[in-house]
Design a protein around this motif. Structure first.
Motif, short mmCIF file in Angstrom:
data_model
loop_
_atom_site.label_atom_id
_atom_site.label_comp_id
_atom_site.label_asym_id
_atom_site.label_seq_id
_atom_site.Cartn_x
_atom_site.Cartn_y
_atom_site.Cartn_z
N THR A 1 -12.84 9.33 -7.97
CA THR A 1 -11.82 9.42 -6.92
C THR A 1 -11.51 8.02 -6.41
O THR A 1 -12.42 7.27 -6.06
CB THR A 1 -12.30 10.30 -5.75
OG1 THR A 1 -12.62 11.60 -6.25
CG2 THR A 1 -11.21 10.43 -4.70
N ILE A 2 -10.24 7.70 -6.38
CA ILE A 2 -9.79 6.37 -5.96
C ILE A 2 -9.06 6.46 -4.62
O ILE A 2 -8.17 7.29 -4.45
CB ILE A 2 -8.88 5.73 -7.02
CG1 ILE A 2 -9.66 5.50 -8.31
CG2 ILE A 2 -8.31 4.40 -6.51
CD1 ILE A 2 -8.84 4.90 -9.42
N PHE A 3 -9.46 5.59 -3.69
CA PHE A 3 -8.81 5.49 -2.39
C PHE A 3 -8.13 4.12 -2.30
O PHE A 3 -8.80 3.09 -2.41
CB PHE A 3 -9.82 5.62 -1.26
CG PHE A 3 -10.46 6.97 -1.14
CD1 PHE A 3 -9.98 7.91 -0.23
CD2 PHE A 3 -11.53 7.33 -1.96
CE1 PHE A 3 -10.57 9.16 -0.12
CE2 PHE A 3 -12.12 8.58 -1.86
CZ PHE A 3 -11.64 9.50 -0.94
N ALA A 4 -6.82 4.12 -2.14
CA ALA A 4 -6.07 2.88 -1.90
C ALA A 4 -5.80 2.80 -0.40
O ALA A 4 -5.28 3.75 0.20
CB ALA A 4 -4.77 2.86 -2.67
N ILE A 5 -6.15 1.67 0.23
CA ILE A 5 -6.11 1.55 1.68
C ILE A 5 -5.29 0.32 2.07
O ILE A 5 -5.48 -0.77 1.54
CB ILE A 5 -7.54 1.40 2.25
CG1 ILE A 5 -8.41 2.58 1.82
CG2 ILE A 5 -7.52 1.27 3.76
CD1 ILE A 5 -9.76 2.18 1.32
N ASP A 6 -4.35 0.53 3.00
CA ASP A 6 -3.59 -0.58 3.58
C ASP A 6 -3.69 -0.48 5.09
O ASP A 6 -3.41 0.58 5.67
CB ASP A 6 -2.12 -0.50 3.13
CG ASP A 6 -1.33 -1.72 3.58
OD1 ASP A 6 -1.26 -2.68 2.82
OD2 ASP A 6 -0.79 -1.69 4.71
N LEU A 7 -4.11 -1.57 5.72
CA LEU A 7 -4.32 -1.54 7.17
C LEU A 7 -2.99 -1.47 7.92
O LEU A 7 -2.02 -2.15 7.55
CB LEU A 7 -5.10 -2.77 7.62
CG LEU A 7 -6.49 -2.96 6.98
CD1 LEU A 7 -7.18 -4.17 7.59
CD2 LEU A 7 -7.34 -1.72 7.14
N HIS B 1 -2.81 2.81 -9.91
CA HIS B 1 -1.37 2.78 -9.63
C HIS B 1 -0.94 4.03 -8.86
O HIS B 1 -0.16 3.95 -7.91
CB HIS B 1 -0.60 2.66 -10.94
CG HIS B 1 0.88 2.63 -10.76
ND1 HIS B 1 1.64 3.77 -10.77
CD2 HIS B 1 1.75 1.61 -10.54
CE1 HIS B 1 2.91 3.46 -10.58
NE2 HIS B 1 3.00 2.16 -10.44
N ASP B 2 -1.45 5.18 -9.26
CA ASP B 2 -1.10 6.44 -8.57
C ASP B 2 -1.60 6.42 -7.13
O ASP B 2 -0.90 6.88 -6.22
CB ASP B 2 -1.71 7.63 -9.33
CG ASP B 2 -1.03 7.87 -10.66
OD1 ASP B 2 0.03 7.27 -10.92
OD2 ASP B 2 -1.56 8.66 -11.47
N ALA B 3 -2.82 5.91 -6.93
CA ALA B 3 -3.35 5.82 -5.57
C ALA B 3 -2.50 4.88 -4.72
O ALA B 3 -2.24 5.15 -3.53
CB ALA B 3 -4.80 5.35 -5.60
N ASP B 4 -2.04 3.77 -5.31
CA ASP B 4 -1.15 2.85 -4.59
C ASP B 4 0.14 3.54 -4.20
O ASP B 4 0.65 3.37 -3.08
CB ASP B 4 -0.83 1.63 -5.47
CG ASP B 4 -1.88 0.55 -5.37
OD1 ASP B 4 -2.63 0.53 -4.38
OD2 ASP B 4 -1.97 -0.29 -6.29
N LEU B 5 0.68 4.31 -5.13
CA LEU B 5 1.93 5.03 -4.86
C LEU B 5 1.74 6.00 -3.69
O LEU B 5 2.58 6.07 -2.78
CB LEU B 5 2.36 5.79 -6.12
CG LEU B 5 3.54 6.75 -5.96
CD1 LEU B 5 4.78 5.98 -5.51
CD2 LEU B 5 3.81 7.47 -7.28
N ALA B 6 0.63 6.73 -3.70
CA ALA B 6 0.35 7.66 -2.60
C ALA B 6 0.17 6.90 -1.28
O ALA B 6 0.61 7.37 -0.21
CB ALA B 6 -0.90 8.48 -2.92
N MET B 7 -0.46 5.73 -1.35
CA MET B 7 -0.67 4.94 -0.13
C MET B 7 0.68 4.45 0.44
O MET B 7 0.91 4.52 1.65
CB MET B 7 -1.58 3.76 -0.43
CG MET B 7 -1.88 2.87 0.76
SD MET B 7 -0.72 1.49 0.89
CE MET B 7 -1.25 0.51 -0.51
N TYR B 8 1.57 3.96 -0.41
CA TYR B 8 2.87 3.50 0.06
C TYR B 8 3.69 4.66 0.62
O TYR B 8 4.47 4.49 1.57
CB TYR B 8 3.63 2.79 -1.05
CG TYR B 8 3.07 1.43 -1.38
CD1 TYR B 8 2.96 0.46 -0.39
CD2 TYR B 8 2.64 1.11 -2.66
CE1 TYR B 8 2.43 -0.80 -0.67
CE2 TYR B 8 2.11 -0.14 -2.95
CZ TYR B 8 2.01 -1.09 -1.95
OH TYR B 8 1.49 -2.32 -2.24
#
Length: 515
Positions: free
Chosen positions: A120-126, A226-233
């Motif tokens: 499971t990958i979590f992409a996080i942006d503050l 890349h998919d995790a980044d997309l979900a984060m954005y």
């Protein structure tokens, strides 16, 4: 670490074989006795002393070789340590001590193969990091990033945590059941949002979190990140402190957007995005005051892409300046065929007013096309003023200094203060269509429109109402004293070849029959 162990074994065997061979040869030839008789017979040559010197020199050379080998081992150890530090620096983040983007991109497949529980990958942006960074400074910002890194490691003790850059992080965690993963993401946001004290200042940041899964069989780790980044954005676009998990609809929308971006770039390069023109009418007489240039894009299959779609696309991809310059150049050339008293109105993106060279770019285009500056009116939105008041005022004065008029567009929607407006020398105020559409049926909106028109009269600036679509709105605005109008009631935006026909109409033909 062992260097050349096979070669060392081979050399030892060869040396041992050579010693045995020499020993056997010495026995066969009775070498010692023969040499003794030879030296005794030739005592005058002093050969025995020479051989003793060679023996002593050989012993010294052996000692020297041992010392050199010891030094070589020390050099190798130093080199290995330096290589270790270089590898650590290459694959770790200097600020937080976490792994960095290069490590994740290089070694994630190996990590996944070595530990099959990772999935499971979590992409996080503050959220809100820039404000905190401005408050506590860059050093304080680094301390905050380090604290967030510690919280990530504590929250995912069995995961692989990395800082990708800026305020973006990624965590590769053990696979989490589908019905629990969103709750884990929300818990992560809660852990990050806890206040932090930096240099006696208590600060708080949030986080937007995107989640994706690495497929169990033959999973593409890069694609999952890349998919995790997309979900984060997507989470960041929807608001703050939100969790989004990638799904087929999200991926389909992303692919559609990529296709649209490619099509937009191609259309821009081929000059397929053209200006259409909507007239600005004097409400009392029906005379044409000018035309506003409005961008229109029709794809090869006849599909019309609305400006509300491709203008934000241009802004997000850094192409808004190129698009605006192409459209303005084309519009100036078209306007050369209009009567001299008819001016051109052109709307710029709020992002462009942060460009200190904006005025020079516009003047250069006017010079290239031969368009007199006095026939051009640049519209800027109220939101552009709110975003950068000082920069907006400077740009306005540059434009007006070149003879270009400036209009305030969408007045009443940007929440700028009257004290700010009093300092800006606008030539015209455009009343937003949201007021126009409801001014007849809503007493408060009607009072607002009347106040805006009164404000224009009070400061000596003309007013124009956008979005006039029926005769009732027209009559009410004209009765209130609004000088100009624009909307479907008079004409829809038209291609350049239809402008001449509209200019040929009599003034009364442009007004509703009731007028």
């Amino acid at each position: 670490m062992k260097f050349g162990s096979n070669e060392a074994k081979r050399d030892a065997i060869v040396l041992a074989a050579l010693i045995v061979a020499v020993w056997a040869l010495a026995i066969w030839s009775d070498f010692s006795e023969t040499m003794h008789h030879f030296l005794a017979a030739h005592e005058g040559w002093q050969a025995d002393e020479f051989l003793v010197s060679l023996a002593i020199l050989g012993a010294g050379a052996t000692i020297y070789a041992y010392r050199r080998m010891h030094e070589l081992r020390r050099v190798v150890r130093v080199r290995d340590a330096a290589e270790g530090r270089a590898v650590f620096a290459a694959y770790s983040d200097v600020v937080t001590g976490l792994f960095n983007r290069r490590y994740i991109e290089t070694y994630l497949p190996e990590l996944k193969a070595a530990d099959e529980t990772l999935g499971t990958i979590f992409a996080i942006d503050l959220d809100g990091f820039k404000k905190v960074n401005d408050l506590v400074g860059h050093e304080g910002g680094d301390k905050l990033l380090t604290e967030v890194a510690h919280r990530l490691v504590n929250y995912f003790p069995d995961g692989v945590c990395a800082r990708l850059g800026g305020d973006e992080f990624v965590v590769v965690a053990p696979r989490i059941p589908e019905d629990e993963v969103l709750a884990v993401g929300e818990g992560l946001i809660g852990a990050i949002r806890k206040p932090v004290t930096i240099d006696e200042i208590e600060v708080e940041v949030g986080a937007s979190v995107g989640i994706a899964e690495i497929p169990s069989e033959g999973g593409d780790c890069k694609a999952a990140i890349h998919d995790a980044d997309l979900a984060m954005y997507t989470a960041k676009r929807d608001g703050e402190n939100l969790v989004r998990r990638v799904d087929p609809a999200m991926l389909a929308a992303f692919r559609e957007r990529l296709d649209l971006e490619r099509a937009f770039r191609a259309a821009l390069a081929q000059d397929l995005i053209r200006p259409h023109y909507q007239p600005l009418i004097r409400l009392e007489t029906g005379d044409i005051r000018g035309f506003e240039a409005l961008a229109r894009w029709t794809m090869a299959d006849g599909t019309a892409i609305p400006p509300s779609v491709f203008i934000p696309l241009a802004e997000e991809n850094g192409l808004i300046t190129e698009l605006s310059e192409r459209l303005l150049r084309r519009a100036c050339l078209d306007a050369q065929g209009w009567p001299k008293e008819v001016f051109l109105t052109f709307n710029l993106s709020p992002l462009q007013f942060s460009d200190p060279l904006l005025g020079l770019r516009i003047v250069q285009i006017l010079g290239e096309t031969g368009m007199p500056p006095s026939r051009l009116e640049i519209e800027m939105t109220e939101s552009a003023i709110v975003k950068d008041f000082e920069g907006a005022v400077k740009t306005i004065r540059q434009l007006q200094g070149s003879g270009i008029r400036v209009a305030l567009d969408d007045f009443g929607t940007g929440f700028s203060s009257l004290s700010q407006l009093a300092l800006i020398p606008f030539d015209k105020i455009k009343i937003d269509r949201s007021f126009t559409s409801s001014c007849r049926d809503n007493a408060k909106q009607s009072s607002m429109v009347r106040s805006i028109i009164g404000l224009g009269h009070g400061i000596g600036v003309a007013t124009l109402a956008e979005g006039i679509e029926n005769a009732a709105q027209f009559e009410l605005l004209r009765a209130m004293g609004c000088e100009y109008g624009q909307g479907f009631l008079f004409a829809r935006p038209m291609p350049p070849e239809e402008v001449a026909g509209y200019l040929g109409l009599a003034s009364v033909e442009r007004l509703p029959l009731s007028a």
